[in-house]
Write a protein that holds these residues in place. Sequence first.
Motif, PDB file in Angstrom:
ATOM      1  N   ILE A 122       2.291   0.043  -3.964  1.00 12.71           N
ATOM      2  CA  ILE A 122       2.687  -0.888  -2.908  1.00 12.71           C
ATOM      3  C   ILE A 122       3.104  -2.254  -3.236  1.00 12.71           C
ATOM      4  CG2 ILE A 122       1.785  -1.932  -0.753  1.00 12.71           C
ATOM      5  CD1 ILE A 122       0.002   0.054  -0.474  1.00 12.71           C
ATOM      6  N   ARG A 123       2.558  -2.844  -4.302  1.00  9.66           N
ATOM      7  CA  ARG A 123       3.109  -4.182  -4.436  1.00  9.66           C
ATOM      8  C   ARG A 123       4.333  -4.113  -5.188  1.00  9.66           C
ATOM      9  NH1 ARG A 123       2.167  -8.447  -3.191  1.00  9.66           N
ATOM     10  NH2 ARG A 123       1.286  -9.570  -4.940  1.00  9.66           N
ATOM     11  N   GLN A 124       4.836  -2.946  -5.833  1.00 12.26           N
ATOM     12  CA  GLN A 124       6.141  -2.951  -6.333  1.00 12.26           C
ATOM     13  C   GLN A 124       7.186  -2.200  -5.653  1.00 12.26           C
ATOM     14  OE1 GLN A 124       5.165  -1.160 -10.449  1.00 12.26           O
ATOM     15  NE2 GLN A 124       4.270  -2.793 -11.173  1.00 12.26           N
ATOM     16  N   VAL A 125       6.750  -1.463  -4.645  1.00 14.78           N
ATOM     17  CA  VAL A 125       7.808  -0.634  -4.179  1.00 14.78           C
ATOM     18  C   VAL A 125       8.246  -1.058  -2.566  1.00 14.78           C
ATOM     19  CG1 VAL A 125       8.383   1.900  -2.999  1.00 14.78           C
ATOM     20  CG2 VAL A 125       7.268   1.576  -5.291  1.00 14.78           C
ATOM     21  N   PHE A 126       6.901  -1.459  -1.892  1.00 15.00           N
ATOM     22  CA  PHE A 126       7.104  -2.088  -0.599  1.00 15.00           C
ATOM     23  C   PHE A 126       7.903  -3.426  -0.572  1.00 15.00           C
ATOM     24  CE2 PHE A 126       4.122   0.519   2.213  1.00 15.00           C
ATOM     25  CZ  PHE A 126       4.368   1.629   1.463  1.00 15.00           C
ATOM     26  N   PRO A 127       8.406  -3.676   0.585  1.00 14.67           N
ATOM     27  CA  PRO A 127       8.915  -5.231   0.887  1.00 14.67           C
ATOM     28  C   PRO A 127       7.871  -6.104   0.561  1.00 14.67           C
ATOM     29  CG  PRO A 127       9.997  -3.799   2.359  1.00 14.67           C
ATOM     30  CD  PRO A 127       8.688  -3.007   1.735  1.00 14.67           C
ATOM     31  N   ALA A 128       8.049  -7.116  -0.025  1.00 12.79           N
ATOM     32  CA  ALA A 128       7.260  -8.298  -0.109  1.00 12.79           C
ATOM     33  C   ALA A 128       6.433  -8.890   0.999  1.00 12.79           C
ATOM     34  CB  ALA A 128       7.796  -9.421  -0.958  1.00 12.79           C
ATOM     35  N   ARG A 129       7.306  -8.849   2.142  1.00 18.01           N
ATOM     36  CA  ARG A 129       6.747  -9.243   3.593  1.00 18.01           C
ATOM     37  C   ARG A 129       5.611  -8.200   4.244  1.00 18.01           C
ATOM     38  NH1 ARG A 129       9.641  -6.516   7.496  1.00 18.01           N
ATOM     39  NH2 ARG A 129      11.230  -5.303   6.522  1.00 18.01           N
ATOM     40  N   VAL A 130       5.716  -7.206   3.895  1.00 12.00           N
ATOM     41  CA  VAL A 130       4.536  -6.287   4.511  1.00 12.00           C
ATOM     42  C   VAL A 130       3.670  -5.711   3.036  1.00 12.00           C
ATOM     43  CG1 VAL A 130       6.041  -5.724   6.330  1.00 12.00           C
ATOM     44  CG2 VAL A 130       6.002  -4.304   4.136  1.00 12.00           C
ATOM     45  N   GLY A 131       3.747  -6.245   1.895  1.00 10.33           N
ATOM     46  CA  GLY A 131       2.996  -5.434   0.880  1.00 10.33           C
ATOM     47  C   GLY A 131       1.633  -5.841   0.715  1.00 10.33           C
ATOM     48  N   MET A 132       1.369  -7.297   1.255  1.00 13.83           N
ATOM     49  CA  MET A 132      -0.249  -7.484   0.886  1.00 13.83           C
ATOM     50  C   MET A 132      -0.833  -6.798   2.110  1.00 13.83           C
ATOM     51  SD  MET A 132      -0.504 -11.090  -0.459  1.00 13.83           S
ATOM     52  CE  MET A 132      -0.187 -11.810  -2.014  1.00 13.83           C
ATOM     53  N   THR A 133      -0.045  -6.830   3.292  1.00  9.23           N
ATOM     54  CA  THR A 133      -0.845  -6.153   4.443  1.00  9.23           C
ATOM     55  C   THR A 133      -0.944  -4.669   4.542  1.00  9.23           C
ATOM     56  OG1 THR A 133       0.120  -7.812   5.999  1.00  9.23           O
ATOM     57  CG2 THR A 133      -0.289  -5.683   7.196  1.00  9.23           C
ATOM     58  N   SER A 134      -0.055  -4.049   3.703  1.00 10.38           N
ATOM     59  CA  SER A 134      -0.022  -2.590   3.693  1.00 10.38           C
ATOM     60  C   SER A 134      -1.363  -2.153   2.327  1.00 10.38           C
ATOM     61  CB  SER A 134       1.325  -2.050   3.057  1.00 10.38           C
ATOM     62  OG  SER A 134       2.302  -2.184   3.737  1.00 10.38           O
ATOM     63  N   VAL A 135      -1.446  -3.352   1.588  1.00 10.32           N
ATOM     64  CA  VAL A 135      -2.373  -2.941   0.780  1.00 10.32           C
ATOM     65  C   VAL A 135      -3.798  -3.059   1.567  1.00 10.32           C
ATOM     66  CG1 VAL A 135      -3.975  -4.200  -1.128  1.00 10.32           C
ATOM     67  CG2 VAL A 135      -1.448  -3.810  -1.320  1.00 10.32           C
ATOM     68  N   GLY A 136      -4.137  -3.985   2.301  1.00 12.68           N
ATOM     69  CA  GLY A 136      -5.363  -3.905   3.242  1.00 12.68           C
ATOM     70  C   GLY A 136      -5.368  -2.695   3.807  1.00 12.68           C
ATOM     71  N   ILE A 137      -4.357  -2.001   4.532  1.00 16.77           N
ATOM     72  CA  ILE A 137      -4.267  -1.016   5.409  1.00 16.77           C
ATOM     73  C   ILE A 137      -4.648   0.422   4.451  1.00 16.77           C
ATOM     74  CG2 ILE A 137      -3.002   0.678   6.721  1.00 16.77           C
ATOM     75  CD1 ILE A 137      -1.163  -1.708   7.713  1.00 16.77           C
ATOM     76  N   VAL A 138      -4.122   0.356   3.260  1.00 16.04           N
ATOM     77  CA  VAL A 138      -4.309   1.571   2.413  1.00 16.04           C
ATOM     78  C   VAL A 138      -5.697   1.656   2.035  1.00 16.04           C
ATOM     79  CG1 VAL A 138      -3.572   2.695   0.325  1.00 16.04           C
ATOM     80  CG2 VAL A 138      -1.950   1.955   1.923  1.00 16.04           C
ATOM     81  N   THR A 139      -6.204   0.340   1.195  1.00  8.86           N
ATOM     82  CA  THR A 139      -7.697   0.493   0.667  1.00  8.86           C
ATOM     83  C   THR A 139      -8.733   0.351   1.818  1.00  8.86           C
ATOM     84  OG1 THR A 139      -7.290  -1.942   0.973  1.00  8.86           O
ATOM     85  CG2 THR A 139      -6.790  -1.173  -1.124  1.00  8.86           C
TER      86      THR A 139
END
Length: 465
Positions: A122-139
Amino acid sequence: MGDDEWRARLIWWVAILIVANSLVDTVIVAPLLVLPQMAEFFGTDQSAWLNASAILAGAMWAPLLGRTADVYGKRRILVIALLVGGAGALICLIAPNVGVFLLGRVIQGAAVGSVFITVVYIRQVFPARVGMTSVGIVTSGSAILGIASPFLFEAVVGAYGFRAVFVVSAALALAAATAVRVFLPESPVHAGGRVDVAGALLLGLGIAGVLSYISLAPAAGWTDTGLIVLLLTGIALLAAWVFTALRTAEPVVDLRMLTRPVIATLLVVVLGTGAYQALLQLIGIIGHTAPDEGLGYGLAGGSGSLGLMFALPALGAATGGVLAGWLGGRIGPARTLTWGMLIGIAAGIGLLLSTASFLPAAICAGFLGLTAGAVVTSGFNLSTTLVSGEKQGVVAALVQLMLGVGAVVLNIVGGSILGATAIPGGSTPSAQGVHGYILVMLAAFAVAAVIATWISTRAHRALPA
């Protein structure tokens, strides 16, 4: 590609990664439901090995998976790890004896050790603006699924027997691996060089040996000859790994990468996760005791009360993970991690004051879940901002490893406190032991909060994500 199409694709990718992570529940949580049946079938009284083997194997797999993911690509290694985990489930399914079964569990551990790959992806593929939020959702998304999965597995096992757990695990592994391979693009960041397989084996087996001793010694005895040999072997392997890592151009974990902020982050993860897991273990212990037994504690209430005590932390973890990801993108993961520790302190104090009151304790358990979600999400997010993209897989693997180390070590510490302060003439925990247990975990949260605050003051030194 339009914004709506891009947004829909991201949502689809997040859903796939959540399914991939939910495989861990079929490897660790589901077998807990059938431990008695498995122990009876294989004719062993060492039921702890039947489940702990996969958890310990996850620690063994993580360093190797981290380095290979950096070199060969996150999607490719995630697919391989899922398929290997599925193969392990099939071995468990057909195992004729406990030796073959444990081999399957060790192989299944590849799925346990691969969760961090979804974070780095996620940190390397997703746009930076949604990367950290997406990490929270996935984990945290798997925590939501984990609320319902025990009921599903209970029904499946009741209908088809304990082996059905491994059928479900293998099928889910195949489905997740297929979805990841077909629908997700490969990550763009690759490290050069090679993979130090020998170093990975030394490190992984050494960690597994030490954690095996810590995990199993309380039941088998700290002076058990076999376990002492296992401990000494693990220490020797770790010493050999350090010796070779300092002399290898491309070690599986570059010790020079372990700067003070990285080490501090790993310490916060160990202390925060360990304290949460230990308090959850305590809730399970005192949740079977009624307040009117006169022991000075007890949370047993009506029907379903214990289930609620565990459902609220799961819900809190899911909520905390998503919030930590969202806040991490706005105020930084170090500050979010600090706030998570402060919430843990407040929840621990509340639990200390309500060990005989079900509803207040249940609310505190829910807030402890918020801390757990913040630790996992912010730990991954923060660690991957402290190193360059070519090393994110390795550092995230270390965070995953520390999640397991913290849970093992502080659970053992808590159990030792209860054992040392038990009511004379029995093994029933005393009120002094229960309260001392909570105080020790509060101290762990407090130390973690201090370290997290220190990290946040040095955040400007971190490399850009």
